[in-house]
Design a protein around this motif. Structure first.
Motif, short mmCIF file in Angstrom:
data_model
loop_
_atom_site.label_atom_id
_atom_site.label_comp_id
_atom_site.label_asym_id
_atom_site.label_seq_id
_atom_site.Cartn_x
_atom_site.Cartn_y
_atom_site.Cartn_z
N ILE A 188 0.82 -1.21 0.00
CA ILE A 188 0.00 0.00 0.00
C ILE A 188 0.86 1.26 0.00
CG2 ILE A 188 -1.65 1.34 1.34
CD1 ILE A 188 -2.90 -1.36 2.18
N ASP A 189 1.89 1.28 0.84
CA ASP A 189 2.70 2.49 0.89
C ASP A 189 3.65 2.61 -0.29
OD1 ASP A 189 4.30 0.40 1.69
OD2 ASP A 189 5.25 1.49 3.33
N GLY A 190 3.80 1.54 -1.09
CA GLY A 190 4.67 1.58 -2.25
C GLY A 190 3.94 1.91 -3.53
N CYS A 191 2.64 1.72 -3.57
CA CYS A 191 1.86 1.93 -4.79
C CYS A 191 0.52 2.55 -4.46
CB CYS A 191 1.62 0.60 -5.50
SG CYS A 191 3.05 -0.04 -6.36
N GLY A 192 -0.18 2.90 -5.51
CA GLY A 192 -1.53 3.38 -5.35
C GLY A 192 -1.68 4.89 -5.35
N ALA A 193 -0.56 5.61 -5.38
CA ALA A 193 -0.63 7.06 -5.33
C ALA A 193 -0.83 7.68 -6.71
CB ALA A 193 0.63 7.62 -4.68
N GLY A 194 -0.72 6.87 -7.75
CA GLY A 194 -0.83 7.40 -9.11
C GLY A 194 -0.77 6.28 -10.12
N ALA A 195 -0.45 6.63 -11.34
CA ALA A 195 -0.33 5.64 -12.40
C ALA A 195 0.92 4.80 -12.17
CB ALA A 195 -0.26 6.33 -13.75
N CYS A 196 0.85 3.54 -12.57
CA CYS A 196 2.00 2.64 -12.39
C CYS A 196 3.26 3.21 -13.03
CB CYS A 196 1.69 1.26 -12.98
SG CYS A 196 0.37 0.38 -12.13
N LYS A 197 3.11 3.84 -14.20
CA LYS A 197 4.28 4.37 -14.89
C LYS A 197 4.97 5.49 -14.11
CE LYS A 197 1.64 7.62 -17.64
NZ LYS A 197 1.29 8.08 -18.96
N ASP A 198 4.27 6.07 -13.12
CA ASP A 198 4.88 7.11 -12.30
C ASP A 198 5.96 6.56 -11.38
OD1 ASP A 198 3.16 8.93 -13.48
OD2 ASP A 198 1.75 8.92 -11.80
N CYS A 199 5.83 5.30 -11.00
CA CYS A 199 6.78 4.70 -10.06
C CYS A 199 7.59 3.55 -10.64
CB CYS A 199 6.04 4.16 -8.83
SG CYS A 199 5.19 5.41 -7.88
N HIS A 200 7.04 2.86 -11.63
CA HIS A 200 7.66 1.63 -12.13
C HIS A 200 8.09 1.77 -13.57
CE1 HIS A 200 6.21 -0.37 -8.52
NE2 HIS A 200 5.06 0.23 -8.73
N SER A 201 9.26 1.22 -13.86
CA SER A 201 9.74 1.23 -15.24
C SER A 201 10.58 -0.01 -15.49
CB SER A 201 10.57 2.49 -15.52
OG SER A 201 11.76 2.47 -14.75
N LEU A 202 10.56 -0.42 -16.74
CA LEU A 202 11.41 -1.52 -17.20
C LEU A 202 11.76 -1.21 -18.65
CD1 LEU A 202 12.70 -4.34 -16.70
CD2 LEU A 202 10.61 -5.31 -17.69
#
Length: 123
Positions: free
Chosen positions: A33-47
């Protein structure tokens, strides 16, 4: 060797590797919960394709593309293995490779099969 027998062997091998990887517990913040959910996945995660190539170098011959999968928390990575184009999935923690059938429960749509057909359509 037919594509069906190759894919069956490839999927069995990838499933076995995923099972072995799951035996080792890895901490991840990808789905917390504290790692995700604050916005779009692309805002935090990339590959990137280069990252995927590094992660999959011992599994596939070539990485063709990387995009967010229809399943949350996963990237869909189009690869070439033994001359065949197939989709595989990498989780946001970049610690798990998933290969096999992804099926949407509500509609029974086989997401993996759909993508496999799209990737290998002959014009």
């Amino acid at each position: 060797m037919t594509i069906h027998s190759y894919l069956k062997g490839f999927l069995v091998a990838c499933t076995a590797l995923a099972a072995v990887a799951m035996v080792r517990a890895y901490p991840t913040t990808a789905m917390q919960i504290d790692g995700c959910g604050a916005g779009a996945c692309k805002d935090c995660h990339s590959l990137t394709e280069d990252e995927a190539k590094g992660l999959l170098k011992d599994f596939v011959d070539e990485v063709k593309s990387v995009k967010f999968a229809e399943v949350g928390g996963l990237w869909e990575v189009d690869v070439v293995a033994n001359g065949n184009r197939v989709p595989v999935f990498i989780d946001f923690s970049k610690q798990f490779l998933l290969s096999g059938q992804v099926i949407r429960i509500a509609t029974r749509e086989n997401i993996t099969q759909k993508r496999l057909l799209e990737m290998n359509t002959v014009d």
